[in-house]
Design an enzyme around this catalytic site. Structure first.
Site, PDB file in Angstrom:
ATOM      1  CB  SER A   1      25.167 -12.101  43.914  1.00 44.01           C
ATOM      2  OG  SER A   1      24.452 -13.317  43.775  1.00 44.01           O
TER       3      SER A   1
ATOM      4  CE1 TYR B   1      19.862  -9.806  43.452  1.00 46.63           C
ATOM      5  CE2 TYR B   1      20.588 -11.965  42.685  1.00 46.63           C
ATOM      6  CZ  TYR B   1      20.639 -10.937  43.615  1.00 46.63           C
ATOM      7  OH  TYR B   1      21.487 -11.030  44.696  1.00 46.63           O
TER       8      TYR B   1
END
Length: 250
Positions: free
Chosen positions: A137, A150
């Protein structure tokens, strides 16, 4: 004879799109926890390819080992591994974070990827060939407010990918990291725990990426000739310039 591709998190979003785009040229092992969705996808894809399904939680090391070791002989020779399974749970400043959310993200995004790779990579080492594609990501490249854990999990994915590339280099194994920006999938619905309005707001005013866009990148890197490794890809929708800078139309 088609190569066997092993795809985690295949029941929706990016993973499902990857399975669909690889089906014509690969035999598929598709993995996910939602057995009904897994069976439905397998039924559709069998018109194009051989498909085997596995249902297990990537964050359970024992389950991972058991599921992969239990593959029938004809499915043991895995040549492409796509580590796609992952999750986001909640978004909050560090001093208000939920420990259960932190555990879910670290266990699923990082430890799960490592568990699956640990079982499959020795087979590739023995053959001295294989492709490992880790779906990361932009959150593994740039930290953003309230993304603390995260982002930490995805930074871990990026570091693990780079480490795998070094360790597996002597064996001719290609290790590729693909790091998307805003992709419209179930991601935001999970992160915001079913809050449809919050989930919708993430993509308002832009044309985001879709699962197929990432799947096309996976197919592209796999299809390069053996002497070529596309080591690292960051892919954004055109409206996005960084993890936090997005140009939204009114």
């Amino acid at each position: 004879m088609k190569k066997i591709a092993f795809i985690t998190g295949a029941t929706s979003g990016i993973g499902e799109a990857i399975a669909r785009i690889l089906a014509p040229d690969h035999s598929l092992i598709i993995c996910g926890r939602r057995k009904e969705k897994l069976a439905k996808l397998a039924s559709e894809l069998r018109a194009k390819s051989k498909v085997h399904t596995l249902s297990f939680d990537v964050s359970d090391a024992t389950a991972v080992q058991s599921a992969i070791d239990g593959l029938p002989t004809e499915w043991q020779d895995i040549e492409v591994l796509v580590n796609n399974a992952g999750n986001a749970h909640g978004r909050s400043p560090i001093h208000e974070g939920e420990l259960a959310d932190w555990d879910a993200m670290i266990d699923g995004n990082l430890k799960g990827l490592l568990y699956v790779t640990r079982v499959i990579s020795p087979r590739m080492v023995a053959k001295k060939s294989g492709d490992i594609i880790n779906i990361g990501s932009i959150a593994g490249k740039e930290v953003y407010p309230e993304g603390n854990v995260y982002c930490a999990s995805k930074f871990g994915v990026d570091a693990a990918t780079k480490g795998m590339r070094l360790d597996l280099n002597p064996y001719g194994i290609r290790v590729i990291g693909i790091h998307p920006g805003l992709v419209e999938t179930e991601f935001s619905m999970v992160r915001f725990k079913g809050d449809k309005q919050k989930s919708k707001s993430v993509y308002e005013g832009i044309t985001p990426l879709y699962g197929k866009d990432i799947a096309e990148m996976v197919k592209f890197v796999i299809d390069r000739p053996p002497h070529v490794t596309i080591a690292d890809i960051t892919i954004f929708p055109t409206a996005q310039a960084s993890s936090t800078l997005v140009h939204r139309q009114p």
